[in-house]
Design a protein around this motif. Structure first.
Motif, mmCIF file in Angstrom:
data_model
loop_
_atom_site.group_PDB
_atom_site.id
_atom_site.type_symbol
_atom_site.label_atom_id
_atom_site.label_comp_id
_atom_site.label_asym_id
_atom_site.label_seq_id
_atom_site.Cartn_x
_atom_site.Cartn_y
_atom_site.Cartn_z
ATOM 1 N N LEU A 95 17.279 -26.287 29.312
ATOM 2 C CA LEU A 95 16.239 -26.457 28.297
ATOM 3 C C LEU A 95 15.476 -25.163 28.072
ATOM 4 O O LEU A 95 15.179 -24.793 26.916
ATOM 5 C CB LEU A 95 15.275 -27.574 28.715
ATOM 6 N N ALA A 138 15.383 -22.818 24.578
ATOM 7 C CA ALA A 138 14.161 -22.268 23.981
ATOM 8 C C ALA A 138 14.310 -20.780 23.696
ATOM 9 O O ALA A 138 13.872 -20.286 22.647
ATOM 10 C CB ALA A 138 12.972 -22.528 24.905
ATOM 11 N N LEU A 169 12.080 -30.162 25.807
ATOM 12 C CA LEU A 169 12.199 -29.057 24.857
ATOM 13 C C LEU A 169 10.884 -28.805 24.123
ATOM 14 O O LEU A 169 10.509 -27.646 23.877
ATOM 15 C CB LEU A 169 13.319 -29.347 23.859
ATOM 16 N N GLU A 176 8.803 -26.675 26.054
ATOM 17 C CA GLU A 176 9.246 -25.281 26.027
ATOM 18 C C GLU A 176 8.961 -24.611 24.681
ATOM 19 O O GLU A 176 9.356 -23.463 24.458
ATOM 20 C CB GLU A 176 10.754 -25.213 26.310
ATOM 21 N N VAL A 229 10.005 -25.815 21.689
ATOM 22 C CA VAL A 229 11.075 -26.070 20.733
ATOM 23 C C VAL A 229 10.756 -27.340 19.942
ATOM 24 O O VAL A 229 10.440 -28.376 20.539
ATOM 25 C CB VAL A 229 12.430 -26.242 21.449
ATOM 26 N N ALA A 252 12.033 -30.085 18.792
ATOM 27 C CA ALA A 252 13.251 -30.884 18.950
ATOM 28 C C ALA A 252 13.108 -32.244 18.288
ATOM 29 O O ALA A 252 12.015 -32.817 18.224
ATOM 30 C CB ALA A 252 13.569 -31.054 20.435
#
Length: 279
Positions: free
Chosen positions: A19, A23, A90, A93, A95, A97
């Motif tokens: 994960l 990123a 995610l 991080e 992201v 998603a």
């Protein structure tokens, strides 16, 4: 470049490194689609509910779970939970998603197999009542729309099974789902698992097969791949014959597992090997 990453569902796989690596790739402007499995989670949930998982062998020697109606309900529950957890990971991080299953927008679509051929006590039989399917179409437009808008899709089975015109959720293999998506997007496929790649001797990690570029090398790879790895090689072949340029089987628990796979770690399989093999 588009990268399709399949994060395995085995107990020994820790998705955290993957994960974080997703990123990094997204921050560098790469288009990434994440696909995940969850067989271990399904088995654990079945056990908690007092349902014994049933595995069957096909005439070709492939062993897989027989998915009856009760198992299918557990399958949806377990995969839904895993999908949400990965999307949240995610998001943590940085992201953006978006979680999807194969039924959403008919992302993964094909006929339901209500009956399967199995081998029991050395005899070929037909088992009815199965809830599984074969992917015949991927909604690439849906994925490309999300990617172009800056989202990172996180996809998983079940798929949209067509049962005489009625769409029902049915089981399908996560590796083959990732392969179908990679083929549709002409992407690089990375299958992350709990070993470093495909070994010529399954019990000896020093025999890692690093590159497969010719039909002869592909034949050696197929001969070496046993058990769960045989299913992964089957999925890779579908990806490469369908349009993916390269596929990699690599260690999910390595440092920066995706970046290291793209830079050469793991077993790299090229479209030239299957193109030669099919000529």
């Amino acid at each position: 470049m588009t990268v399709v990453i399949k994060v395995g569902g085995a107990r020994a796989v820790d998705p955290a490194g993957a994960l974080a690596d997703v990123a990094s790739l997204v921050a560098d402007g790469e288009d990434v689609v994440v696909v995940h499995g969850g067989s271990t989670k399904v088995d654990e949930t079945l056990e908690r509910l007092g349902i014994e998982p049933e595995y069957v062998e096909t005439p070709s020697g492939v062993v897989g779970r027989f998915t009856d109606e009760a198992t299918m309900e557990v399958f949806e529950m377990a995969f839904g939970h895993l999908n949400t957890q990965l999307v949240a990971g995610l998001q943590s991080e940085g992201v953006d998603a978006v979680g999807l299953n194969g039924v959403d927008g008919k992302l993964l679509y094909g006929p339901r197999k209500s009956a399967v051929r199995v081998v029991e006590d050395g005899k070929k039989k037909i088992r009815r009542g199965d809830h599984s399917g074969t992917i015949k179409r991927v909604n690439g437009d849906l994925l490309e729309s999300l990617l172009s808008d800056g989202y990172t899709p996180v996809a998983a089975p079940p798929m949209a099974g067509d049962d005489d015109g009625e769409i029902i959720p049915v089981n399908t293999d996560a590796d083959r789902s990732a392969a179908a998506i990679a083929a549709e997007l002409d992407a690089t496929l990375i299958l992350l698992t709990d070993v470093e790649g495909v070994f010529a001797d399954a019990d000896d990690p020093s025999t890692l097969i690093e590159s497969v570029e010719t039909a002869e090398e592909w034949a050696d790879l197929e001969a070496a791949a046993e058990g769960f790895m045989g299913r992964k090689v089957m999925a890779v072949e579908e990806a490469l014959t369908g349009g993916a340029s390269e596929a990699v089987v690599a260690d999910a628990n390595a440092d920066e597992p995706i970046t290291s796979a793209l830079e050469g770690s793991g077993t790299h399989m090229h479209a030239s090997a299957v193109q030669e093999d099919n000529e």
